[in-house]
Design a protein around this motif. Structure first.
Motif, PDB file in Angstrom:
ATOM      1  N   MET A 299       2.869 -12.901 -10.808  1.00  0.00           N
ATOM      2  CA  MET A 299       3.958 -12.038 -11.034  1.00  0.00           C
ATOM      3  C   MET A 299       3.797 -11.313 -12.324  1.00  0.00           C
ATOM      4  N   THR A 300       3.477 -11.844 -13.047  1.00  0.00           N
ATOM      5  CA  THR A 300       2.904 -11.000 -14.551  1.00  0.00           C
ATOM      6  C   THR A 300       2.143  -9.905 -13.967  1.00  0.00           C
ATOM      7  N   GLN A 301       0.768 -10.514 -13.458  1.00  0.00           N
ATOM      8  CA  GLN A 301       0.014  -9.129 -13.233  1.00  0.00           C
ATOM      9  C   GLN A 301       0.596  -7.971 -11.934  1.00  0.00           C
ATOM     10  N   VAL A 302       1.326  -8.494 -11.354  1.00  0.00           N
ATOM     11  CA  VAL A 302       2.070  -7.684 -10.358  1.00  0.00           C
ATOM     12  C   VAL A 302       2.908  -6.707 -11.322  1.00  0.00           C
ATOM     13  N   GLN A 303       3.698  -7.240 -12.228  1.00  0.00           N
ATOM     14  CA  GLN A 303       4.457  -6.278 -13.019  1.00  0.00           C
ATOM     15  C   GLN A 303       3.759  -5.487 -13.887  1.00  0.00           C
ATOM     16  N   MET A 304       2.631  -5.899 -14.517  1.00  0.00           N
ATOM     17  CA  MET A 304       1.896  -5.116 -15.377  1.00  0.00           C
ATOM     18  C   MET A 304       1.162  -3.722 -14.619  1.00  0.00           C
ATOM     19  N   ARG A 305       0.454  -4.197 -13.451  1.00  0.00           N
ATOM     20  CA  ARG A 305      -0.005  -3.271 -12.586  1.00  0.00           C
ATOM     21  C   ARG A 305       1.008  -2.249 -12.387  1.00  0.00           C
ATOM     22  N   ALA A 306       1.992  -2.679 -11.834  1.00  0.00           N
ATOM     23  CA  ALA A 306       3.356  -1.680 -11.420  1.00  0.00           C
ATOM     24  C   ALA A 306       3.535  -0.728 -12.605  1.00  0.00           C
ATOM     25  N   SER A 307       3.803  -1.516 -13.966  1.00  0.00           N
ATOM     26  CA  SER A 307       3.930  -0.643 -14.819  1.00  0.00           C
ATOM     27  C   SER A 307       2.957   0.474 -15.398  1.00  0.00           C
ATOM     28  N   LYS A 308       1.724  -0.163 -15.297  1.00  0.00           N
ATOM     29  CA  LYS A 308       0.737   0.832 -15.697  1.00  0.00           C
ATOM     30  C   LYS A 308       0.368   2.142 -14.694  1.00  0.00           C
ATOM     31  N   LYS A 309       0.694   1.666 -13.524  1.00  0.00           N
ATOM     32  CA  LYS A 309       0.336   2.827 -12.384  1.00  0.00           C
ATOM     33  C   LYS A 309       1.617   3.546 -12.184  1.00  0.00           C
ATOM     34  N   GLY A 310       2.887   3.074 -12.750  1.00  0.00           N
ATOM     35  CA  GLY A 310       4.144   3.735 -12.612  1.00  0.00           C
ATOM     36  C   GLY A 310       4.762   3.800 -11.117  1.00  0.00           C
ATOM     37  N   LEU A 311       4.530   2.562 -10.466  1.00  0.00           N
ATOM     38  CA  LEU A 311       5.069   2.229  -9.068  1.00  0.00           C
ATOM     39  C   LEU A 311       6.461   1.685  -9.343  1.00  0.00           C
ATOM     40  N   GLU A 312       7.104   2.280  -8.240  1.00  0.00           N
ATOM     41  CA  GLU A 312       8.574   1.920  -8.103  1.00  0.00           C
ATOM     42  C   GLU A 312       8.866   1.015  -6.990  1.00  0.00           C
ATOM     43  N   GLY A 313       9.936   0.511  -6.842  1.00  0.00           N
ATOM     44  CA  GLY A 313      10.266  -0.561  -5.687  1.00  0.00           C
ATOM     45  C   GLY A 313      10.822   0.381  -4.600  1.00  0.00           C
ATOM     46  N   LEU A 314      11.204  -0.209  -3.391  1.00  0.00           N
ATOM     47  CA  LEU A 314      11.965   0.497  -2.325  1.00  0.00           C
ATOM     48  C   LEU A 314      13.293   0.755  -2.750  1.00  0.00           C
TER      49      LEU A 314
ATOM     50  N   LYS B  47       0.845  -1.129  -0.050  1.00  0.00           N
ATOM     51  CA  LYS B  47      -0.130   0.034   0.017  1.00  0.00           C
ATOM     52  C   LYS B  47       0.826   1.315   0.149  1.00  0.00           C
ATOM     53  N   ARG B  48       2.006   1.354   0.683  1.00  0.00           N
ATOM     54  CA  ARG B  48       2.872   2.209   0.689  1.00  0.00           C
ATOM     55  C   ARG B  48       3.421   2.567  -0.429  1.00  0.00           C
ATOM     56  N   THR B  49       3.643   1.472  -1.416  1.00  0.00           N
ATOM     57  CA  THR B  49       4.336   1.755  -2.630  1.00  0.00           C
ATOM     58  C   THR B  49       3.265   2.223  -3.826  1.00  0.00           C
ATOM     59  N   GLY B  50       2.051   2.081  -3.402  1.00  0.00           N
ATOM     60  CA  GLY B  50       1.053   2.696  -4.215  1.00  0.00           C
ATOM     61  C   GLY B  50      -0.208   1.698  -4.734  1.00  0.00           C
ATOM     62  N   TYR B  51       0.108   0.584  -4.371  1.00  0.00           N
ATOM     63  CA  TYR B  51      -1.042  -0.349  -4.779  1.00  0.00           C
ATOM     64  C   TYR B  51      -2.100  -0.232  -4.015  1.00  0.00           C
TER      65      TYR B  51
END
Length: 647
Positions: free
Chosen positions: A329-344, A268-272
């Motif tokens: 993992m694919t959906q996690v990656q695609m959701r992060a790419s779509k929303k521009g979420l970065e790692g820690l 949640k802190r990352t943006g999900y």
């Protein structure tokens, strides 16, 4: 203080969504000590027989059930609102009554054997006592679903003559039913209890020892070190850590609550959003039971039920399980790419080298277990015993993981306490399996499913899937598999599907009952942590697990996916097409590849991915062409968007 609050919140969530966690915490120290010593003695008995050999089957299983039954009545109150700090006299009485069932078998063992099929009044009395005690214990531990099924099956055995159509049978008297469920190894003391009293008990103890040595912390740290800095890193950490832990402990809801308390806030802190964060944890935790080598002990039960070697199950299950996690993992990656979420930030994360230096030695027991099971020819029980010993020895290598004598004793106690829900559920499956064996209900159910499916394998698989999800609702993983294997798997075997393929198919969907609304306990527990909507979290979990819903169909239509009876080239081809298909399924579900997809492109890509399910070469080629076309269109669209943004 903060840690204490987190632990209290975890316990509240466990008790809310997992009835197995609603055990007593005694105020009276003498009572608490007695219960602890009693549980430890049960644990040491199982360790002893794993090395020196068990008693004769009926004696060993009755002693196991009696001890677990007594512990159930000592630990679990009769209802939610009961006082959990003290034990009423009737539970002391029920605990002693539980012990009396095995005392009777030990005292009159030869008489019981000689009377085979002709029970006397005492046989019937203790048989009825055992059945009632098991069903009531199951109600306290697992809820109403499992004991209600047991009662319905006993009624089915009694009133079979009145049943309509092909579900009718000649009917059985009360004496026959009680005798079958009490003193035969097809009833309460059947295969399920046999497996619970050996493999399951030892591997849950193994999990408790691993927990005491700090394995949970190791999985969290190594997952953070490996994936925390990547795009959408915390979600990947949740997938990796929950998968590893789920394979060992086999408890989806408990895994969600313990691991999720750490991973969900990070996501949640990352943006999900809350629902997606909860769904990632729920789907990853449930998937742990599909992941070799331990599969939450399911691999050992499946091997026992099918009468094949454990390593055959592991080899068959490994690729489908990896495909399941690849889909998440694919959906996690695609959701992060779509929303521009970065790692820690890497500065906030542990380093792989440091984690391995501090706790990497904790992997040695797992490697030792694999060596024992695959290369020595030793029994699973013997291997488990020595793996526990190796775990204790390995923990001594570093001060941070070293187990004291108190830790070892506590591990035996906590492990034994953790066995109770699974062992009781396995005993409560006895009436269902026992009645199925004498009435032919399994064959009748198979006939009904096949009749509904008609000549279509696809429709039969779909009806079997729905049956498994319904039967698995609200049940722990082991009884869920045993029930579906008894009732639903025969339908697939009748169609000519290999038994191992049929059993893996029903096992997958029995597990998914934990994330499938309306009764999605793992998803609801995750929502309790994330603050998301429980039903939305459930549906999000289903979407994340889409590969898991498709993969079983893939290995039914193409058993090469289980790496059985296939050449290296065939295995390589099926692995590659499956990987492509699963990645594209995840991309279609998330609606992203290079850039966001149009709805029409999503549907076409989904269809192309589905074309890769069967072993038909023409369909594979068509599917691959469709996928390439969509990806080219997506790449072109993304390039145009980049040019426009640059301007």
């Amino acid at each position: 203080m903060a840690d204490k609050n987190i632990e209290e919140q975890q316990q509240e969530l466990l008790e809310k969504y997992d009835s197995e966690s609603r055990f007593r915490v005694f105020k009276n120290k003498n009572t608490a000590l007695f219960i602890k010593v009693f549980a430890i003695l049960i644990g040491f008995y199982h360790l002893y027989v794993s090395y020196f050999g068990t008693l004769v089957t009926l004696k060993h299983r009755s002693l196991h059930v009696a001890g677990i039954l007594a512990l159930t009545y000592f630990l679990y109150p009769a209802h939610k609102n009961a006082d959990r700090k003290k034990m009423p006299m009737y539970d002391w009485f029920l605990g002693l009554l539980s012990i009396s069932t095995t005392v009777y078998i030990f005292m009159d063992y030869l008489g019981i054997v000689h009377r085979a099929g002709l029970p006397n009044n005492l046989d019937l009395f203790f048989g009825v006592v055992l059945i009632v005690l098991v069903l009531e214990a199951a109600r306290r531990v697992t809820g109403f679903a499992l004991p209600l099924l047991g009662v319905l099956f006993i009624a089915y055995a009694l009133f079979g003559r009145q049943m309509p159509g092909f579900f009718g049978h000649r009917g059985y008297g009360w004496t026959e039913i009680v005798n079958h469920l009490f003193v035969s190894t097809d009833g309460i003391y059947g295969t399920a209890v046999g497996v619970a009293s050996t493999y399951i008990f030892l591997f849950i103890l193994f999990g408790a020892f691993m927990g005491k040595s700090g394995m949970g912390q190791f999985f969290n740290d190594i997952s953070l070190a490996l994936a925390g800095h990547t795009k959408g890193g915390p979600a990947k950490v949740a997938v990796i850590a929950s998968g590893f832990l789920g394979s060992i402990n086999g408890a989806a809801v408990a895994n969600v609550v313990t691991t999720g308390a750490f991973t969900i806030p990070l996501m949640k802190r990352t943006g999900y959003d809350a629902e997606f964060a909860g769904a990632v944890e729920a789907s990853a935790s449930v998937g742990g039971q599909l992941l070799p080598p331990i599969m939450g002990a399911a691999a050992f039960i499946m091997a026992e039920v099918l009468g094949i070697q454990y390593k055959v199950i592991v080899m068959a299950a490994i690729l489908p399980a990896l495909l399941y996690y690849l889909g998440i993992m694919t959906q996690v990656q695609m959701r992060a790419s779509k929303k521009g979420l970065e790692g820690l930030p890497k500065s906030q994360l542990p380093k792989v080298r440091d984690v391995m230096k501090e706790r990497g030695h904790l992997l040695l027991p797992l490697l030792f277990l694999m060596y024992m099971l695959f290369f020595t020819g030793k029994t699973i029980i013997y291997s488990a015993f020595w793996t526990i010993i190796v775990t204790i020895g390995t923990s001594m290598l570093r001060p941070t993981t070293r187990m004291s004598l108190k830790d070892i004793i506590d591990a035996v106690y906590e492990g034994t306490r953790s066995v109770v829900p699974v062992a009781i559920a396995c005993a409560a499956v006895g009436p269902i399996v026992g009645v199925t064996s004498i009435t032919g209900f399994g064959l009748n159910m198979a006939h009904a499913i096949v009749s509904l499916g008609g000549t279509s394998l696809l429709f039969t698989l779909m009806f079997t899937m729905v049956t498994c999800i319904i039967l698995g609702m609200g049940l722990p993983s082991i009884p869920a598999y045993l029930i579906t294997a008894t009732i639903a798997a025969p339908a697939l075997v009748r169609l000519g599907i290999e038994p191992i393929v049929a059993h893996l198919f029903v096992f997958y969907f029995a597990m998914f009952a934990n994330i499938t609304p309306p009764v999605a306990l793992a998803s609801f527990a995750a929502a309790g942590i994330s603050g998301g909507n429980p039903m939305k979290t459930g549906f999000e979990s289903m979407k994340l697990s889409i590969a898991g819903f498709i993969v079983p169909y893939m290995f039914v239509y193409n058993s090469a996916l289980l790496l059985r009876d296939t050449t290296f080239i065939q295995g390589t081809l099926v692995t590659l097409t499956s990987i492509i298909g699963v990645i594209m399924l995840g991309s279609a579900a998330e609606g992203y590849f290079f850039t966001s997809m149009k709805r029409a492109h999503q549907l076409v890509l989904f269809a192309g991915a589905m074309m890769l399910i069967s072993a038909n070469l023409l369909q594979d080629v068509v599917g691959l062409v469709i996928i390439v076309v969509i990806l080219v269109l997506q790449w072109s669209r993304a390039k145009k968007q980049n040019i426009i943004e640059a301007i």
